[in-house]
Structures are given as C-alpha cells and as structure tokens.
Write a protein that holds these residues in place. Structure first.
Motif, PDB file in Angstrom:
ATOM      1  N   VAL A 175     -27.315  77.679   3.906  1.00  0.00           N
ATOM      2  CA  VAL A 175     -28.376  78.668   3.866  1.00  0.00           C
ATOM      3  C   VAL A 175     -29.637  77.827   2.832  1.00  0.00           C
ATOM      4  CG1 VAL A 175     -27.150  81.058   3.810  1.00  0.00           C
ATOM      5  CG2 VAL A 175     -26.982  80.163   2.212  1.00  0.00           C
ATOM      6  N   ILE A 233     -27.904  85.628  -4.185  1.00  0.00           N
ATOM      7  CA  ILE A 233     -28.032  86.664  -3.163  1.00  0.00           C
ATOM      8  C   ILE A 233     -26.768  86.607  -2.354  1.00  0.00           C
ATOM      9  CG2 ILE A 233     -28.619  87.254  -0.211  1.00  0.00           C
ATOM     10  CD1 ILE A 233     -31.699  86.204  -1.285  1.00  0.00           C
ATOM     11  N   LEU A 234     -25.838  85.389  -2.237  1.00  0.00           N
ATOM     12  CA  LEU A 234     -24.623  85.232  -1.854  1.00  0.00           C
ATOM     13  C   LEU A 234     -23.943  85.594  -2.675  1.00  0.00           C
ATOM     14  CD1 LEU A 234     -24.663  81.703  -0.364  1.00  0.00           C
ATOM     15  CD2 LEU A 234     -24.142  83.534   1.339  1.00  0.00           C
ATOM     16  N   TYR A 279     -32.178  82.821   1.550  1.00  0.00           N
ATOM     17  CA  TYR A 279     -30.387  83.161   1.242  1.00  0.00           C
ATOM     18  C   TYR A 279     -30.478  81.670   0.025  1.00  0.00           C
ATOM     19  CZ  TYR A 279     -29.169  86.938   4.619  1.00  0.00           C
ATOM     20  OH  TYR A 279     -28.975  87.466   4.812  1.00  0.00           O
ATOM     21  N   ASN A 280     -29.974  82.381  -1.165  1.00  0.00           N
ATOM     22  CA  ASN A 280     -29.550  81.942  -2.537  1.00  0.00           C
ATOM     23  C   ASN A 280     -28.890  81.754  -2.918  1.00  0.00           C
ATOM     24  OD1 ASN A 280     -30.564  84.083  -3.882  1.00  0.00           O
ATOM     25  ND2 ASN A 280     -32.111  83.023  -4.708  1.00  0.00           N
TER      26      ASN A 280
END
Lengths: 251, 392
Positions: B344, B320-321, B316-317
């Motif tokens: 993450v 994506i968040l 995740y980065n």
C-alpha cells in the motif's frame, strides 16, 4: 488468348538458381497445372506472380499489364486471387465474416473509410456470402469461429473467399497438401464444380491424381526450367517427365 | 437477426450511459463517489477506449500513447492562456493537435509491426518527453509545467511574446469583458468546471466517445481492423491496402488520447511533461489488458479499477493497517502489518503488478472475460443453453 504471360524469368537465392529462364503462357479459361519434383521452383514461380517475390529479370504480364513491382493488394484488385499452401484465413473471425471481407475488398477497393454504418446494412454482400457458403458446403458453420474448422473446411472456406471476388485468375498452391484421400476427393469435386464458372486457374500440385483430374494443360518444372508442356495425355507419356520424377527426387 | 444485434448495442449504450451518469450516487458506498476521482475515471476511460481502437482491434501495441495525452494537455492550456477559459475551444484544439501529431508519428512507426512498432512509438514518446523538458521549454515551460496565470498588465511591452508562459492574454475573454480575480478556473459558457459540473462534462464526453467507438467497432472499417489483427497477410492478398486502415485507427486513437489530455487540463489547468512519460503509456496498456482488450466496456472497467484501487491503496498507511488488523494478537499483527504495508501507499504498484499477473495468467481475456465466463457457467446448468458470444 493468353491471360497470364511469363517470359524469361530468372531468380537466384544466393548460389542457387531457383528459376532459370522460365517461359509460361496461361490461356484464358484453362486449368493450367504446374508440376515438378520438390525444389523445382514451383512456389517461387507462384510468388513471382503475386508480388511476394521480385524476379531478378524477366516479365510477368496479366491481361497485357505488367505485374512486377505491384503490391499484393494491387495484384488482387487487378483480378488475381490466391489460395495458399496452408489455408490463410482470418482464424479469429466467423466463417461468414471471412467471406464478407473479400467481398468488401472487391466492392470498396483497397481502402475505404466507412467507419459509421453498421456492416449489417449491406445485406447484398451478406446474402452473396451466404449463398457461396452454401455452395461450398459450409452453410451450417457460418457462425462458427474459423479456428475451430477442420483443415478441409478451412481450404473450402479459403476457396469461397477467393470465389466471392469473381477473380479472373485463381492461383492454387497445392490445394490438397496434407489432406486425407476423402478430403482430397472433396476438394477435386469442388474445384470441378467451380470450374463451371469458367475462371482461369493455375494449380501447383504434387499429387498426380489431382493434376490429372483437373488440368487441361500441364507444365513440368524441374530445376528451375520448364522441361515439358502440353495436354495431360502427352505429359503422362513424356520420357523427360518420367526422368525428372523418377531420376530426380524420389517421391 | 440484423435488428437484434443493433438493438443489443442500443441497450448496451443506454445501460452504460445510465451507469456513468449515476456514478456519483452508486459509487458513494464504496467511497469513490467524489467528483475528482469520478472525473479521473471518465478521463482515463476515454483514454483506454481510444487505445483499444488501436490495440484491441488491430493488435498493434503502441507504447507511446501518453505523448498524445501530453499534446492534448499542452494544447488545451495554451487555449486557456491565449483565448478563453471556455472548455470547448480547448477540447477542439487538443483533438486537432493530437490528431496531427498522431498522423506524423503513425506515418513513420506503422512502417513496422510487432515489437518494432512498439519500440518506435516508445522512442517517439520518450523523445517528446525529453524535448518538452529541454528545447521546447518556451512552449512547455520545462520542469515547472505550463499553467494558467494572471493576465499580463495592460502596459505590456513589445517583448510580451517572450513572457507568454508567465503572463496570459485571453483575448476572447477580454474582448467579452470577462473580469478575472486571481487565477481563473475553466468554464463551459460560464458554468464553472469544478466539482460535479466538471465530472458531468467529462462523463458526457465519455458516453460520446463510447458511442463512437461502438460505431467504429461494428462498421466495415472496424471489421477490416479486426481482420488486420487476425491475418494481415491474407488481407493484403485479398486486395486491401492495410496501411491507410492502420493509420486511420492510429490517428483516431491518438485523438481519443488528446481528448483525455485536454480534459485533464480542464480539470486542472496545468500541463507537465511527466504526463508523457513511458509509465503513463504503460498504464493505459495495463488498463486495456486488465479490463479486456478488444471489448467495448473492458477498457473503461480497467481504467476504473486501476485509478480507483490506485487512489484507495495509496491512501493506506500503517495506522490504517494497524486498525484493520487490530483483531490479531500483538506479534502476529506486527508481521501482518509489516507485510501488507509493502503493498500500500508508495508500494501500491506492487499490488497492481500482482493483480495484472493474476489476471493475465488466469483470465487472459481480461476481467470482462472473467465475468462472461462466470455467467456462462451458470447458464450451462440450464437445458438448451444459448450460444453466448458476448462482444460487449
């Protein structure tokens, strides 16, 4: 014939002389009680029999063989089983497992790498364990986890764990310590019952009621030495004993 | 009664095997159905099962099991370099070396118990880690790591022994006239160990490892190990010499770690010292406790959760968040993204730490225990509940 012979045992803890030239001879088939006031050295003496403590000097021979310098498991394999002051059992295992483990130790010796066959294959051990649990009155609890047992039941279980090994000598360290009167009487009855098996027993006990119900020979220990030895009737009337108890630490 | 528990074990084994072998299909919907990750699940499952034989049964907490993982990897890569790219000899040799290594370390560290035992094993592992970087570089190739390389030229001089870390021999493969183009990959009698065949090789070994652990747990030997955990003092006064039992458990568990290490090398024929670092030793402790120490399935589950969530969360980065929180109004979203970004990517270990604390505090028996509790809660509502004591 003496099964356990202790001669000239000395043990010091710093400046305290815990055992001072103790001589003791336990005859085969007897119930030998060791009594004495608090701090007399009873537990120290017992620990010298089982390899937990090494005496500073003296000898301990069991059936003609020296026990000194042996590991606890070697002493057990020689035929000495022990009941502890606070019951030492496998708390996280079931009651039946608790009795089966000593049976395996007896049958397989100190070490056997048997990692493939299921335990349940050994039905003969299981049957013997179940029979013994029946005898000590724990048959209904056999599937229970031991930590749930009452103190009296734990003591009964520990006795069963020793009995399944058919020991030649059974050491009992205050078998009724911390028990209610009813539990104490149950334990006396149980010990009398297993007395019929003819196992030689050494009992360390505070409770005179227990001692005089069971013992055939009594040794009185005070301040690290045996001050009197004899049959229960003789000990009862011995003035030295009365002094050790009444003049010493009052109970 | 006797037959019943044996049958329950067979059912457990069959269910476990089916779940493992169908994992490529069943885990696809949650995005874990690709061979690299599945293979990791299987390998760390083996590692954790083995660790559990020591920790779960005897209660001895080793903090240096990664050393055996490393030994397994190095041994496997050396087999690839010297003899053959076939996975079987590599696995055998790793088992042997890890076993010997465990015998040595176990013999010394089992003289103590409790925290002292943990510290001694930790010290040994850190020592192995540092040695691999320094004086053992001729064997480990230091920081670069040991890798499979191209074959040495045919006219190699007499000093080829010194170049072994850079030039391979593969005597057996050469004797059979295997032609190599570039750097070869591992195989199982010709079947290339990449992708799904690679996973299935590890999966079969996982099932075998699970079966052996099950036999051990249900055996006399296993019972003695449980008795050691429960009351070692009593066991000694019962006539059992506990030291050889502990040493045997330690060696078996070290060999499991060695097997896992060799499978890591089969997947990717490269061995580095970081595999022996204390964080790797700590990870297997987390897996076992998280899943359920002392249970059979728990450690595998713990390994899957840590490796699975690890690969998920660290991928995740912020982008994506941002997408995930896109339903929130702008300022709230920024705060939400800012906070969750800590957990993450690189910060995934923070999530792991939190998860571990929650499990240990609320379900000290591990996730498997949690499941059992839930099942028991439902059963209790029925009349006449069966006394459910699951040892799975």
């Amino acid at each position: 014939m003496a099964i356990l012979e202790v001669s000239d045992i000395n043990k010091r803890f710093g400046g305290l002389k815990a055992l001072d030239k103790v001589e003791l001879s336990v005859e085969e088939g007897t119930v030998h009680a060791i009594i004495g006031p608090n701090g007399a050295g009873k537990s120290t003496l017992l620990n010298c029999f089982v390899g937990r403590l090494a005496p500073d000097s003296g000898t301990v021979t069991f059936k003609g063989k020296s026990l000194l310098g042996l590991q606890p498991h070697e002493i057990n394999q020689a035929g000495v089983s022990r009941v502890f002051q606070t019951p030492e059992i496998f708390e996280d295992l079931s009651v039946l497992d608790n009795v089966m483990i000593p049976a395996f130790a007896k049958a397989d010796g100190a070490f056997k790498f048997n990692a493939w066959h299921r335990i349940s294959r050994r039905a003969e051990v299981r049957d013997e364990a179940s029979d013994l649990l029946e005898e000590v009155g724990l048959a209904d609890q056999s599937k229970m986890i031991c930590s749930a047992l009452s103190r009296g039941d734990k003591r009964r279980l520990e006795l069963a764990m020793c009995l399944i090994q058919h020991p030649k000598l059974l050491l009992l360290d205050e078998p009724t310590a911390g028990m209610s009167r009813a539990d104490t009487n149950n334990t006396i009855d149980l010990l009398k019952k297993i007395g019929e098996r003819g196992i030689t027993k050494v009992i360390i006990e505070h409770d005179m009621h227990v001692v005089f119900s069971l013992a055939t020979t009594i040794s009185v220990l005070a301040q690290g030495t045996v001050i009197a030895e004899g049959k229960p009737e003789d000990i009862k009337g011995d003035p030295r004993v009365q002094e050790a108890y009444l003049g010493g630490v009052h109970q | 009664m006797l037959g019943k528990s044996a049958r329950a074990d067979w059912i457990l084994l069959i269910v476990f095997s089916v779940l493992v072998l169908t994992a490529p299909i069943t885990l696809t919907p949650i995005g874990a159905g690709y061979p690299d990750l599945l293979q990791k699940f299987a390998i760390y499952g083996i590692f954790a099962i083995g660790f559990n034989i020591l920790f779960g049964l005897t209660g001895y907490l080793s903090f240096g099991h990664a050393a055996f993982l490393g030994v397994g990897s190095y041994s496997a890569v050396w087999m690839f370099k010297l003899f053959t790219m076939n996975a079987i000899p590599a696995v055998m040799f790793s088992l042997l070396m890890a076993g010997l290594f465990a015998l040595l370390i176990g013999y010394v560290s089992l003289r103590r118990s409790g925290i002292y035992f943990s510290i001694i094993t930790l010290a040994f592992a850190q020592m192995s880690y540092n040695l691999a970087y320094s004086v053992l570089s001729p064997i480990t190739n230091g920081e670069t790591g040991l890798q499979v390389r191209q074959l040495a030229p045919a006219d190699r001089g007499p000093d080829y022994v010194l170049k072994l870390v850079d030039e391979d021999l593969r005597w057996v493969d050469q004797a059979f006239g295997v032609v190599e183009e570039g750097i070869p990959i591992t195989n199982l009698f010709g079947l290339k160990m990449s992708g799904y065949p690679g996973f299935y090789f590890s999966a079969v070994l996982l099932i075998l490892a699970f079966y052996i652990a099950m036999r051990i747990t249900r055996s006399n030997f296993g019972m003695m190990l449980k008795a050691i955990k429960s009351n070692q003092n009593r066991l000694q006064y019962t006539g059992v010499n506990t030291r050889p039992y502990l040493l045997a458990a330690f060696v078996i568990s070290g060999m499991y770690a060695g097997l896992a290490g060799s499978l890591l090398a089969v997947t990717d024929p490269l061995a580095g010292a970081e595999r022996m670092q204390w964080t790797a030793s700590g990870e297997v402790v987390l897996m076992t406790i998280l899943g359920g120490a002392g249970t059979l399935v728990g450690p595998v589950l713990g390994g899957m959760i840590i490796k699975g969530l690890g690969s998920l969360f660290s991928s995740y980065n912020e982008n994506i968040l941002n997408q995930f929180f896109s339903f929130l109004p702008e300022p709230v979203r920024e705060v939400a993204v800012g906070i969750s970004a800590l957990f993450v990517g690189e910060g995934w270990e923070l999530t792991l730490g939190l998860m571990f604390m929650i499990i240990v505090i609320f379900v000290p028996g591990g996730i498997l225990q949690g499941f059992t509790n839930i099942i028991r809660m439902f059963r209790r509502k029925k009349p006449n509940p069966a006394p459910a004591k699951s040892e799975a």
